[in-house]
Design a protein around this motif. Structure first.
Motif, PDB file in Angstrom:
ATOM      1  N   GLU A   1      -3.451  -4.385   5.144  1.00 50.83           N
ATOM      2  CA  GLU A   1      -2.822  -3.160   4.642  1.00 50.83           C
ATOM      3  C   GLU A   1      -3.219  -1.952   5.476  1.00 50.83           C
ATOM      4  OE1 GLU A   1      -3.572  -2.720   0.477  1.00 50.83           O
ATOM      5  OE2 GLU A   1      -1.994  -4.160  -0.074  1.00 50.83           O
ATOM      6  N   THR A   2      -4.492  -1.874   5.866  1.00 43.23           N
ATOM      7  CA  THR A   2      -4.957  -0.746   6.677  1.00 43.23           C
ATOM      8  C   THR A   2      -4.246  -0.723   8.028  1.00 43.23           C
ATOM      9  OG1 THR A   2      -7.144  -0.819   5.627  1.00 43.23           O
ATOM     10  CG2 THR A   2      -6.982   0.314   7.744  1.00 43.23           C
TER      11      THR A   2
ATOM     12  N   PRO B   1       0.801  -1.231   0.000  1.00 44.82           N
ATOM     13  CA  PRO B   1       0.000   0.000   0.000  1.00 44.82           C
ATOM     14  C   PRO B   1       0.828   1.272   0.000  1.00 44.82           C
ATOM     15  CG  PRO B   1       0.126  -0.894   2.212  1.00 44.82           C
ATOM     16  CD  PRO B   1       0.797  -1.909   1.316  1.00 44.82           C
TER      17      PRO B   1
ATOM     18  N   ASP C   1       2.360  -8.783   0.298  1.00 46.80           N
ATOM     19  CA  ASP C   1       0.966  -9.207   0.395  1.00 46.80           C
ATOM     20  C   ASP C   1       0.724  -9.887   1.735  1.00 46.80           C
ATOM     21  OD1 ASP C   1       2.209 -11.675   0.163  1.00 46.80           O
ATOM     22  OD2 ASP C   1       1.570 -12.014  -1.910  1.00 46.80           O
ATOM     23  N   ASN C   2      -0.436 -10.509   1.883  1.00 46.27           N
ATOM     24  CA  ASN C   2      -0.774 -11.147   3.161  1.00 46.27           C
ATOM     25  C   ASN C   2      -0.451 -12.637   3.192  1.00 46.27           C
ATOM     26  OD1 ASN C   2      -2.773 -11.886   1.336  1.00 46.27           O
ATOM     27  ND2 ASN C   2      -4.419 -11.858   2.864  1.00 46.27           N
TER      28      ASN C   2
ATOM     29  N   ASN D   1      -8.102 -11.334   4.826  1.00 49.83           N
ATOM     30  CA  ASN D   1      -8.506 -10.011   4.365  1.00 49.83           C
ATOM     31  C   ASN D   1      -7.284  -9.125   4.165  1.00 49.83           C
ATOM     32  OD1 ASN D   1      -9.534  -7.351   4.122  1.00 49.83           O
ATOM     33  ND2 ASN D   1     -11.374  -7.911   5.277  1.00 49.83           N
ATOM     34  N   ASN D   2      -6.816  -9.032   2.931  1.00 48.18           N
ATOM     35  CA  ASN D   2      -5.613  -8.257   2.637  1.00 48.18           C
ATOM     36  C   ASN D   2      -5.819  -6.765   2.916  1.00 48.18           C
ATOM     37  OD1 ASN D   2      -2.832  -8.291   1.531  1.00 48.18           O
ATOM     38  ND2 ASN D   2      -3.705  -6.967  -0.043  1.00 48.18           N
ATOM     39  N   THR D   3      -7.040  -6.296   2.705  1.00 45.11           N
ATOM     40  CA  THR D   3      -7.326  -4.884   2.979  1.00 45.11           C
ATOM     41  C   THR D   3      -7.183  -4.571   4.455  1.00 45.11           C
ATOM     42  OG1 THR D   3      -8.865  -4.767   1.100  1.00 45.11           O
ATOM     43  CG2 THR D   3      -9.066  -3.060   2.787  1.00 45.11           C
ATOM     44  N   ALA D   4      -7.660  -5.480   5.295  1.00 44.43           N
ATOM     45  CA  ALA D   4      -7.531  -5.295   6.744  1.00 44.43           C
ATOM     46  C   ALA D   4      -6.058  -5.260   7.137  1.00 44.43           C
ATOM     47  CB  ALA D   4      -8.249  -6.421   7.484  1.00 44.43           C
TER      48      ALA D   4
ATOM     49  N   TYR E   1       0.992   5.262   1.123  1.00 47.09           N
ATOM     50  CA  TYR E   1       0.435   6.041   2.223  1.00 47.09           C
ATOM     51  C   TYR E   1       1.206   7.348   2.368  1.00 47.09           C
ATOM     52  CZ  TYR E   1       4.369   3.751   4.648  1.00 47.09           C
ATOM     53  OH  TYR E   1       5.622   3.282   4.993  1.00 47.09           O
TER      54      TYR E   1
END
Length: 327
Positions: free
Chosen positions: A296-297, A141, A255-256, A291-294, A143
């Motif tokens: 990255e956040t 990500p 990645d996750n 959940n890759n978004t979780a 930022y």
């Protein structure tokens, strides 16, 4: 001391602390008036370095962690000494790949070559920017990076002790160390995900595949097939320079997958696998694995918090002309 004098003293102390906190506040647009294109300058330099060698990415990311965890994010890890007494000379830091240092040095040279920017941007800020850039270059990500750090003037070999996580640390030890830097358990698990592009040397995990707890057996938390693979690439008398990918599945992608590996007993270091074997952190591992978004956040949030650690203000620091020595 009278009660009035005590009140005056406390009020003065509070004011000093308040001013220091204001002074230490970081801003995304810190260099807007002094070096407005600093982000693109650093990014271009990092991309050039990354094209030369992939090691640029994990090396820079690890350098940032080792810097911030010791004296705060002040580029003290970059300082060299004539008698080998600086942070970088500590046995823990000797494994830091030179490409991380080189990335910052090259980016600093690029910034200082631009009219108006010379000696205006700290090495600490350049390291923070370069770290974000290598994460993006490997698929992670993007930022906003807060800026305004000063470079520290102190760097000692002894200061590294008990400040950087060890490969054999238990979760409780890591939690305590992260908490001392204002980081939560969620931050710990998220930042550990940086190992998705890292690498390690055989000596860091050899006990897990040969002599777990002083017996001739394999760590039961380690996937047996994976352990056998590690034994093939890391025989007992292996060349200490040989490095192993932390993530055997997607070693060059941020990645996750790291968390999916932990679920399967494929965490390379004991400290990695403990995140899944310990019930207090297992749910976070499962969340980030699914959940890759979780992930990255949480990672971005943790990196931002880490980047605020130990900020130098006023005469505590400077903007170094040369990242490897004080002015």
């Amino acid at each position: 001391m009278s009660s009035q004098n005590l009140l005056n003293f406390l009020a003065s102390l509070f004011l000093l602390q308040f001013l220091a906190s204001c002074q230490a506040k970081l801003h995304v647009d810190h260099y807007r008036d002094t070096c407005p294109n600093v982000e693109s300058i650093v990014r271009n330099a990092v991309e050039m370095k990354f094209q030369q060698t992939f090691v640029t990415a994990p090396a820079t990311l690890r350098l940032f962690f080792h810097d911030c965890f010791v004296r705060g994010c002040d580029a003290s890890v970059m300082l060299a000494s004539r008698n080998n007494t600086a942070e970088k000379d500590n046995p823990t830091d000797l494994s830091l790949a030179g490409d991380g240092f080189d990335t910052v040095i090259k980016a600093k040279a690029a910034v200082d070559s631009v009219p108006g920017c010379q000696n205006k941007v700290s090495c600490a800020d350049i390291l923070a920017l370069a770290t974000r850039d290598v994460i993006v270059l490997t698929g992670g990500p993007s930022y906003a990076v807060e800026l305004g750090r000063l470079d520290g003037r102190i760097s000692t070999k002894a200061s590294v002790r008990n400040h950087v996580p060890h490969p054999e640390f238990k979760l409780a030890q890591m939690t305590k160390m992260f908490a001392s830097n204002g980081l939560t358990l969620t931050d710990l698990v998220a930042l550990s995900g940086a190992h998705t592009i890292g690498f390690s040397h055989c000596s860091q995990f050899s006990k897990r595949i040969y002599n777990f707890k002083s017996s001739k057996r394999i760590d039961p938390s380690l996937n047996l097939a994976y352990a056998k693979q590690l034994q093939q690439v890391c025989p007992k008398n292996v060349d200490p320079r040989i490095s192993i990918d932390m993530d055997p599945i997607t070693p060059r992608t941020f990645d996750n997958q790291y968390y999916k590996n932990l679920q399967q007993g494929r965490g390379l270091l004991s400290s990695d696998q403990s995140l899944f074997t310990h019930k207090s952190s297992r749910n976070l591992v499962n969340l980030f694995a699914s959940n890759n978004t979780a992930f990255e956040t949480s990672f971005v949030n943790a990196m931002t918090k880490l980047g605020r650690t130990g900020i130098k203000t006023g005469n505590q620091g400077e903007i170094r002309r040369d990242c490897t020595m004080i002015n």
